[in-house]
Scaffold this motif. Structure first.
Motif, PDB file in Angstrom:
ATOM      1  N   LEU A  53       0.809  -1.348  -0.020  1.00 58.49           N
ATOM      2  CA  LEU A  53       0.060   0.084   0.035  1.00 58.49           C
ATOM      3  C   LEU A  53       0.899   1.285   0.005  1.00 58.49           C
ATOM      4  CD1 LEU A  53      -2.852   1.459   0.223  1.00 58.49           C
ATOM      5  CD2 LEU A  53      -2.440   1.237   2.755  1.00 58.49           C
ATOM      6  N   ASP A  54       0.649   1.920  -1.016  1.00 55.43           N
ATOM      7  CA  ASP A  54       1.482   3.571  -0.950  1.00 55.43           C
ATOM      8  C   ASP A  54       0.385   4.475  -0.847  1.00 55.43           C
ATOM      9  OD1 ASP A  54       2.589   5.813  -1.874  1.00 55.43           O
ATOM     10  OD2 ASP A  54       3.525   4.767  -3.454  1.00 55.43           O
ATOM     11  N   ARG A  55       0.721   5.223   0.591  1.00 54.18           N
ATOM     12  CA  ARG A  55       0.258   6.487   0.764  1.00 54.18           C
ATOM     13  C   ARG A  55       0.993   7.750   0.917  1.00 54.18           C
ATOM     14  NH1 ARG A  55      -5.249   6.669   1.879  1.00 54.18           N
ATOM     15  NH2 ARG A  55      -4.750   8.436   0.912  1.00 54.18           N
ATOM     16  N   THR A  56       1.861   7.773  -0.116  1.00 53.16           N
ATOM     17  CA  THR A  56       2.777   8.810  -0.090  1.00 53.16           C
ATOM     18  C   THR A  56       2.151  10.034  -0.611  1.00 53.16           C
ATOM     19  OG1 THR A  56       3.580   8.119  -2.169  1.00 53.16           O
ATOM     20  CG2 THR A  56       5.062   7.469  -0.349  1.00 53.16           C
ATOM     21  N   ASP A  57       0.920   9.971  -0.801  1.00 53.78           N
ATOM     22  CA  ASP A  57      -0.015  11.106  -1.288  1.00 53.78           C
ATOM     23  C   ASP A  57      -0.103  11.968  -0.281  1.00 53.78           C
ATOM     24  OD1 ASP A  57      -1.609   8.783  -0.801  1.00 53.78           O
ATOM     25  OD2 ASP A  57      -3.101  10.015  -1.116  1.00 53.78           O
ATOM     26  N   LEU A  58      -0.432  11.458   0.988  1.00 48.09           N
ATOM     27  CA  LEU A  58      -0.841  12.292   2.201  1.00 48.09           C
ATOM     28  C   LEU A  58       0.248  13.248   2.557  1.00 48.09           C
ATOM     29  CD1 LEU A  58      -2.637   9.384   4.030  1.00 48.09           C
ATOM     30  CD2 LEU A  58      -3.667  11.198   2.854  1.00 48.09           C
ATOM     31  N   GLU A  59      -0.159  14.441   2.955  1.00 46.63           N
ATOM     32  CA  GLU A  59       0.873  15.157   3.009  1.00 46.63           C
ATOM     33  C   GLU A  59       1.196  15.281   4.715  1.00 46.63           C
ATOM     34  OE1 GLU A  59       0.006  18.953   1.418  1.00 46.63           O
ATOM     35  OE2 GLU A  59       0.080  18.264  -0.619  1.00 46.63           O
ATOM     36  N   PHE A  60       2.047  14.380   5.124  1.00 51.50           N
ATOM     37  CA  PHE A  60       2.321  14.060   6.459  1.00 51.50           C
ATOM     38  C   PHE A  60       3.594  15.123   7.119  1.00 51.50           C
ATOM     39  CE2 PHE A  60       0.830   9.671   5.769  1.00 51.50           C
ATOM     40  CZ  PHE A  60      -0.226   9.697   6.992  1.00 51.50           C
ATOM     41  N   ASP A  67      15.804  18.983  18.276  1.00 56.48           N
ATOM     42  CA  ASP A  67      17.072  18.286  18.008  1.00 56.48           C
ATOM     43  C   ASP A  67      16.628  16.799  18.008  1.00 56.48           C
ATOM     44  OD1 ASP A  67      15.778  18.122  20.504  1.00 56.48           O
ATOM     45  OD2 ASP A  67      17.873  18.107  21.709  1.00 56.48           O
ATOM     46  N   SER A  68      15.082  16.200  17.703  1.00 55.61           N
ATOM     47  CA  SER A  68      14.934  15.145  17.632  1.00 55.61           C
ATOM     48  C   SER A  68      15.003  14.478  16.211  1.00 55.61           C
ATOM     49  CB  SER A  68      13.283  14.841  18.102  1.00 55.61           C
ATOM     50  OG  SER A  68      12.973  15.188  19.426  1.00 55.61           O
ATOM     51  N   MET A  69      15.848  13.303  16.345  1.00 55.23           N
ATOM     52  CA  MET A  69      15.734  12.644  15.070  1.00 55.23           C
ATOM     53  C   MET A  69      15.070  11.220  15.048  1.00 55.23           C
ATOM     54  SD  MET A  69      17.538  14.676  13.128  1.00 55.23           S
ATOM     55  CE  MET A  69      18.094  13.508  11.856  1.00 55.23           C
ATOM     56  N   ASP A  70      14.663  10.775  16.268  1.00 49.25           N
ATOM     57  CA  ASP A  70      13.890   9.409  16.326  1.00 49.25           C
ATOM     58  C   ASP A  70      12.461   9.949  16.162  1.00 49.25           C
ATOM     59  OD1 ASP A  70      14.228  10.803  18.797  1.00 49.25           O
ATOM     60  OD2 ASP A  70      14.027   8.878  20.008  1.00 49.25           O
ATOM     61  N   LEU A  71      12.155   9.953  14.900  1.00 49.39           N
ATOM     62  CA  LEU A  71      10.875  10.231  14.647  1.00 49.39           C
ATOM     63  C   LEU A  71       9.642   9.022  14.188  1.00 49.39           C
ATOM     64  CD1 LEU A  71      11.835  13.349  12.230  1.00 49.39           C
ATOM     65  CD2 LEU A  71      11.616  13.193  14.709  1.00 49.39           C
ATOM     66  N   ASP A  72       9.052   9.054  15.612  1.00 47.40           N
ATOM     67  CA  ASP A  72       7.955   7.815  15.721  1.00 47.40           C
ATOM     68  C   ASP A  72       6.745   8.252  14.880  1.00 47.40           C
ATOM     69  OD1 ASP A  72       8.833   5.812  17.571  1.00 47.40           O
ATOM     70  OD2 ASP A  72       9.098   7.579  18.768  1.00 47.40           O
ATOM     71  N   GLN A  73       6.237   9.500  14.993  1.00 45.00           N
ATOM     72  CA  GLN A  73       4.719   9.889  14.396  1.00 45.00           C
ATOM     73  C   GLN A  73       4.977  11.018  13.531  1.00 45.00           C
ATOM     74  OE1 GLN A  73       4.692  11.214  17.966  1.00 45.00           O
ATOM     75  NE2 GLN A  73       5.032   9.355  19.193  1.00 45.00           N
ATOM     76  N   ALA A  74       4.029  10.664  12.299  1.00 45.61           N
ATOM     77  CA  ALA A  74       3.670  11.731  11.509  1.00 45.61           C
ATOM     78  C   ALA A  74       2.220  11.979  11.326  1.00 45.61           C
ATOM     79  CB  ALA A  74       4.368  11.226  10.250  1.00 45.61           C
ATOM     80  N   LEU A  75       1.829  13.141  11.073  1.00 50.26           N
ATOM     81  CA  LEU A  75       0.246  13.633  11.277  1.00 50.26           C
ATOM     82  C   LEU A  75      -0.097  14.297   9.767  1.00 50.26           C
ATOM     83  CD1 LEU A  75      -2.051  14.003  13.095  1.00 50.26           C
ATOM     84  CD2 LEU A  75      -1.150  16.419  13.349  1.00 50.26           C
ATOM     85  N   TYR A  76      -1.404  13.894   9.383  1.00 48.62           N
ATOM     86  CA  TYR A  76      -2.109  14.501   8.549  1.00 48.62           C
ATOM     87  C   TYR A  76      -3.655  14.582   8.853  1.00 48.62           C
ATOM     88  CZ  TYR A  76      -4.220  16.028   3.898  1.00 48.62           C
ATOM     89  OH  TYR A  76      -4.986  16.571   3.053  1.00 48.62           O
ATOM     90  N   ILE A  77      -4.532  15.790   8.894  1.00 42.41           N
ATOM     91  CA  ILE A  77      -5.733  15.684   9.392  1.00 42.41           C
ATOM     92  C   ILE A  77      -6.425  16.243   7.916  1.00 42.41           C
ATOM     93  CG2 ILE A  77      -7.506  16.349  10.773  1.00 42.41           C
ATOM     94  CD1 ILE A  77      -5.445  16.672  13.111  1.00 42.41           C
ATOM     95  N   GLU A  78      -7.688  15.732   7.765  1.00 40.95           N
ATOM     96  CA  GLU A  78      -8.448  16.418   6.497  1.00 40.95           C
ATOM     97  C   GLU A  78      -9.853  16.630   7.211  1.00 40.95           C
ATOM     98  OE1 GLU A  78      -7.948  14.482   3.327  1.00 40.95           O
ATOM     99  OE2 GLU A  78      -9.225  12.881   3.806  1.00 40.95           O
ATOM    100  N   PHE A  84     -14.013  14.634  10.807  1.00 40.02           N
ATOM    101  CA  PHE A  84     -12.714  14.954  10.663  1.00 40.02           C
ATOM    102  C   PHE A  84     -11.923  13.465  10.352  1.00 40.02           C
ATOM    103  CE2 PHE A  84     -13.651  17.900  13.892  1.00 40.02           C
ATOM    104  CZ  PHE A  84     -13.487  19.159  13.045  1.00 40.02           C
ATOM    105  N   THR A  85     -10.956  13.301   9.445  1.00 35.91           N
ATOM    106  CA  THR A  85     -10.217  12.093   9.373  1.00 35.91           C
ATOM    107  C   THR A  85      -8.837  12.173   9.973  1.00 35.91           C
ATOM    108  OG1 THR A  85     -11.487  11.155   7.489  1.00 35.91           O
ATOM    109  CG2 THR A  85      -9.508  10.215   7.733  1.00 35.91           C
ATOM    110  N   VAL A  86      -8.347  11.802  10.762  1.00 32.46           N
ATOM    111  CA  VAL A  86      -7.087  11.671  11.192  1.00 32.46           C
ATOM    112  C   VAL A  86      -6.284  10.419  10.564  1.00 32.46           C
ATOM    113  CG1 VAL A  86      -5.592  11.697  13.296  1.00 32.46           C
ATOM    114  CG2 VAL A  86      -7.955  12.947  13.258  1.00 32.46           C
ATOM    115  N   TYR A  87      -5.013  11.121   9.930  1.00 31.76           N
ATOM    116  CA  TYR A  87      -4.196   9.990   9.526  1.00 31.76           C
ATOM    117  C   TYR A  87      -2.772  10.024  10.369  1.00 31.76           C
ATOM    118  CZ  TYR A  87      -7.050   9.949   5.400  1.00 31.76           C
ATOM    119  OH  TYR A  87      -8.022   9.752   4.294  1.00 31.76           O
ATOM    120  N   TYR A  88      -2.649   8.959  11.035  1.00 35.27           N
ATOM    121  CA  TYR A  88      -1.451   8.997  11.921  1.00 35.27           C
ATOM    122  C   TYR A  88      -0.487   7.865  11.386  1.00 35.27           C
ATOM    123  CZ  TYR A  88       0.647  10.509  16.465  1.00 35.27           C
ATOM    124  OH  TYR A  88       1.110  11.171  17.520  1.00 35.27           O
ATOM    125  N   ALA A  89       0.746   8.220  10.915  1.00 31.31           N
ATOM    126  CA  ALA A  89       1.559   7.264  10.596  1.00 31.31           C
ATOM    127  C   ALA A  89       2.706   7.221  11.607  1.00 31.31           C
ATOM    128  CB  ALA A  89       2.317   7.859   9.380  1.00 31.31           C
TER     129      ALA A  89
END
Length: 477
Positions: A53-60, A67-78, A84-89
């Motif tokens: 599944l490719d969801r690179t279209d979502l603008e996370f 200074d954080s580099m260990d990035l666990d979460q990315a967010l996009y809401i519409e 609302f629809t919350v997309y949480y990667a």
């Protein structure tokens, strides 16, 4: 539970550096990763198991400290109709780590990432946690993608959890996002984060939930020595936290419905804790009405006010006793989290917390209606003990660091007298207990005849030892 983070505005003074090294030795904090673990991480980084599944279209975007580099979460809401629809990667650690491999074995030994003012001790090798598995900007990454629908009141109405490829568009920080929101220049997704976050905060208040906005403690230097300042969280930090909490509750819903999972649980607090926190509030000059609940009291605190910030730090004891409950079959009777006033699971920080990898795997399977992987079922009973041990180590590490800093703040004032309140006593004769100073956000051991619990007192500082991390007082009157 939330942890108190201590940091230094400038370089860590030598006397504290030596003590931090001692703390790490005493707490047996892991040092560097063994060579075989680093080698396995380098190999895994080149051989990730990628989803179809490719969801690179979502603008996370990611939102973290700068200074954080260990990035666990990315967010996009519409916006979706009235809701609302919350997309949480969430970073998909299982795309790189397999059960029983050297990375997995070392992660089970560590349990979670540990933090100190001078260094971070990661759960996974940086080749993964700050590299191939991290949701860094402009990089296609495997993720566990949560799609959560929310109605106009902030209530969750649906959830799916699946593996997908995602790409973050930007690595944002809280101060920058808050500035853009205040200026009206933030993206629509971030404006919706504010809207959904506020709705979720209202739902939390209505159900009696507690989410502590723990302030960072920053040590500053001046001509008068060391001082303690609190950095209040920005509003966007609370809204962002609400998305993580929403996802944890969605995970718990999947688990309880599917009758398999690992929940984060917390029993109800007891009267003694209310009494102790009430005494701490009195020491800080904060009124806690008898009829006010924990949630009402905490929601009324302003972390920008130093006394309130100190009170919020003291309220972390509300989360003591939290644990993990694994089940495969009948949902346990005690499955709730008393502070959340809901069932809840940890799924949003797999780069920094071991249990999230197991919980994420369970939710992906349950959402797809397929069997939970055998390796998860076979090992999930071990995870609560591993995490309980890791939490105890993290709390002991945190407490030692806070005690070290407290000793440093008053190290040059031995013999001086202070006003305070006796917040606790620990013997029948009331000769030993804890005093909270009115002037500083410091608690220390106190001795004296008939310590008056909950009363204003005058105490003399008799010991403040940075190396021993001890602060002790004697009752004057």
């Amino acid at each position: 539970m939330p942890l108190q983070r201590v940091r230094f505005a400038e370089a860590v003074p030598e006397v504290f550096r030596a003590s931090l090294q001692d703390i790490r030795r005493e707490q047996e904090v892991p040092a560097e990763f063994p060579p075989e673990v680093t080698a396995a991480a380098l190999q895994a980084a080149q051989n990730a198991r990628l989803p179809e599944l490719d969801r690179t279209d979502l603008e996370f975007v990611t939102i973290d400290p700068p200074d954080s580099m260990d990035l666990d979460q990315a967010l996009y809401i519409e916006r979706s109709g009235d809701g609302f629809t919350v997309y949480y990667a969430i970073a998909d650690v299982a795309a790189f780590v397999q059960a029983g491999d050297p990375i997995d074995a070392e992660a089970r030994r560590r349990g979670e990432t540990l933090y100190a003012p001078d260094k971070r001790t990661p759960l996974h090798p940086p080749e993964l946690s700050e590299g191939a598995a991290s949701l860094l900007p402009d990089q296609v990454r495997p993720a566990v993608l949560w799609t959560i629908t929310v109605d106009a009141t902030g209530e969750m109405t649906g959830v799916t959890c699946e593996r997908a490829l995602v790409k973050s568009r930007a690595k944002l920080n809280y101060a920058g996002v808050q500035k853009d929101l205040d200026a009206g220049t933030a993206s629509e997704s971030l404006q919706l984060l504010r809207e959904v976050g506020k709705l979720r905060e209202q739902r939390e208040l209505e159900r009696g939930g507690v989410n502590l906005p723990i302030p960072d403690q920053e040590i500053v230097t001046s001509n008068h020595g060391w001082g303690l300042e609190f950095r209040a969280p920005l509003p966007v930090e609370g809204w962002n936290a609400q998305i993580s909490l929403l996802t944890g509750m969605a995970a718990a819903q999947l688990m309880t419905k599917g009758k398999i999972g690992i929940l984060r649980t917390l029993p109800e607090s007891h009267d003694d804790l209310r009494r102790k926190l009430g005494n701490t509030a009195k020491a800080l000059g904060i009124v806690w009405a008898d009829e006010a609940t924990y949630a009402e009291f905490i929601h009324g605190l302003d972390p920008k006010v130093p006394a309130h910030a100190a009170m919020l730090a003291a309220c972390t004891v509300l989360f003591r006793g939290a644990g993990y409950t694994a089940f495969d079959g009948q949902v346990p009777e005690r499955s709730g989290h008393a502070a959340m006033k809901a069932e809840y699971a940890h799924v949003t920080a797999p780069l920094r917390r071991l249990v999230d990898r197991w919980a994420g795997e369970i939710c992906v399977a349950l959402s797809a209606g397929v069997d939970v992987p055998a390796w998860v079922r076979e090992s999930m009973d071990e995870i609560p003990k591993i995490m309980d041990d890791a939490d105890r180590r993290a709390h002991a590490y945190e407490r030692s660091i806070v005690s070290m800093v407290e000793a440093g703040l008053v190290a040059d004032q031995v013999g001086a007298e202070f006003d305070g309140v006796i917040t606790d006593v620990d013997d029948k004769e009331n000769t030993r207990g804890i005093v909270a100073l009115t002037k500083f956000a410091i608690e220390g051991r106190v001795t004296g005849a008939a310590l008056p619990l909950g009363q204003q007192v005058r105490v003399k500082l008799v010991e403040a030892d940075i190396a021993k991390r001890t602060v002790a007082f004697e009752l004057v009157r």
